[in-house]
Design a protein around this motif. Structure first.
Motif, PDB file in Angstrom:
ATOM      1  N   TYR A  21       0.827  -1.205   0.000  1.00 29.50           N
ATOM      2  CA  TYR A  21       0.000   0.000   0.000  1.00 29.50           C
ATOM      3  C   TYR A  21       0.863   1.257   0.000  1.00 29.50           C
TER       4      TYR A  21
ATOM      5  N   LEU B 252     -11.173   0.359   0.267  1.00 26.20           N
ATOM      6  CA  LEU B 252      -9.759   0.128   0.563  1.00 26.20           C
ATOM      7  C   LEU B 252      -9.595  -0.591   1.900  1.00 26.20           C
ATOM      8  N   ILE B 253     -10.310  -0.100   2.920  1.00 29.98           N
ATOM      9  CA  ILE B 253     -10.207  -0.671   4.263  1.00 29.98           C
ATOM     10  C   ILE B 253     -10.728  -2.116   4.267  1.00 29.98           C
TER      11      ILE B 253
ATOM     12  N   GLN C 158     -10.901  -4.171   1.813  1.00 25.84           N
ATOM     13  CA  GLN C 158      -9.961  -5.019   1.072  1.00 25.84           C
ATOM     14  C   GLN C 158      -8.770  -5.390   1.968  1.00 25.84           C
ATOM     15  N   PHE C 159      -8.273  -4.414   2.696  1.00 26.77           N
ATOM     16  CA  PHE C 159      -7.148  -4.674   3.608  1.00 26.77           C
ATOM     17  C   PHE C 159      -7.544  -5.690   4.682  1.00 26.77           C
ATOM     18  N   ILE C 160      -8.720  -5.497   5.261  1.00 24.75           N
ATOM     19  CA  ILE C 160      -9.192  -6.391   6.314  1.00 24.75           C
ATOM     20  C   ILE C 160      -9.365  -7.814   5.772  1.00 24.75           C
TER      21      ILE C 160
ATOM     22  N   ILE D 136      -5.758   3.399   6.721  1.00 31.62           N
ATOM     23  CA  ILE D 136      -6.028   2.088   7.323  1.00 31.62           C
ATOM     24  C   ILE D 136      -5.643   2.091   8.806  1.00 31.62           C
TER      25      ILE D 136
END
Lengths: 144, 144
Positions: free
Chosen positions: A109, B116-117, B119-121, A117
């Motif tokens: 990222y 985005l968040i 996807q990260f999680i 995040i």
């Protein structure tokens, strides 16, 4: 978030088992690492565990060398718990593959995205902390 | 992520305690809710718990009405575990304040940021799942 929560709890249980510790015990070691030296009473408040359970827990952890009891240098009458966590090679070895994978994930990222995040994760942590407090208020009310 | 992990585990332990359940038991209920009906063997694999522990766990959960054993409609010889989770009002009530706060937090972000968040999680969850598998491989190797 739910899926991540379930996996976090399972991962932690499996790490504890692979280190030959109870799950609650490992968690308290993690808390101490985060807070630095605190008293047994403070640990009891953070974990929501009863004072008696915390005493037994500290005995177990001291026996296997994860924490030690010491006199507070600022107030000799206070006994504080000092984490010995970082010195345990097996703990580092057990967490290493997770840290490596998480580090790789983070590297994919941009700084700006990571800020977003990290900020979200910080806020979600604060919410959980508040919820733990609320559950404990309810618990002490229903037991009194 | 470490801080979030610690708080997730503590929150879950406190929820389990406030519902009068063991932590492992509540976790299995959460897993069933996510997977839908699965066999005891599958639950054992996901949790990393021994078969005997899973049997005892299902007995406890069936007694308090969180799951029930049923014949698999697609294969009558197979016994599956059906979550009864959603019908438990006290479970819903216990999690509600958390869900509400998390919903409010999510509402403060744009759709793009949330993507985005999320996807990260999702990726962090996948990493944890892989790590749980790895820990279990090690465990079964060291016990054989």
């Amino acid at each position: 978030m739910r899926g991540l929560g379930t996996r976090t709890v399972l991962y932690q249980q499996n790490v504890a088992a692979s280190l030959g510790l109870y799950n609650n015990d490992l968690k308290s070691v993690d808390i101490l690492r985060e807070t630095g030296p605190i008293t047994a009473g403070e640990l009891s408040k953070i974990t929501g565990l009863a004072t008696g359970s915390v005493t037994a827990l500290i005995d177990r952890l001291e026996k296997v060398g994860y924490v030690r009891r010491a006199n507070d240098p600022n107030d000799r009458r206070r006994v504080i718990l000092v984490p010995e966590y970082e010195y345990k090679e097996e703990v580092g070895n057990t967490y290493r593959p997770l840290h490596q994978s998480m580090h790789e994930l983070a590297s994919s990222y941009t700084d700006e995205d990571l800020d977003l995040i990290t900020q979200f994760i910080g806020k979600a942590s604060a919410i959980l902390e508040e919820q733990i407090k609320q559950l404990n208020v309810k618990k002490s009310k229903s037991s009194s």
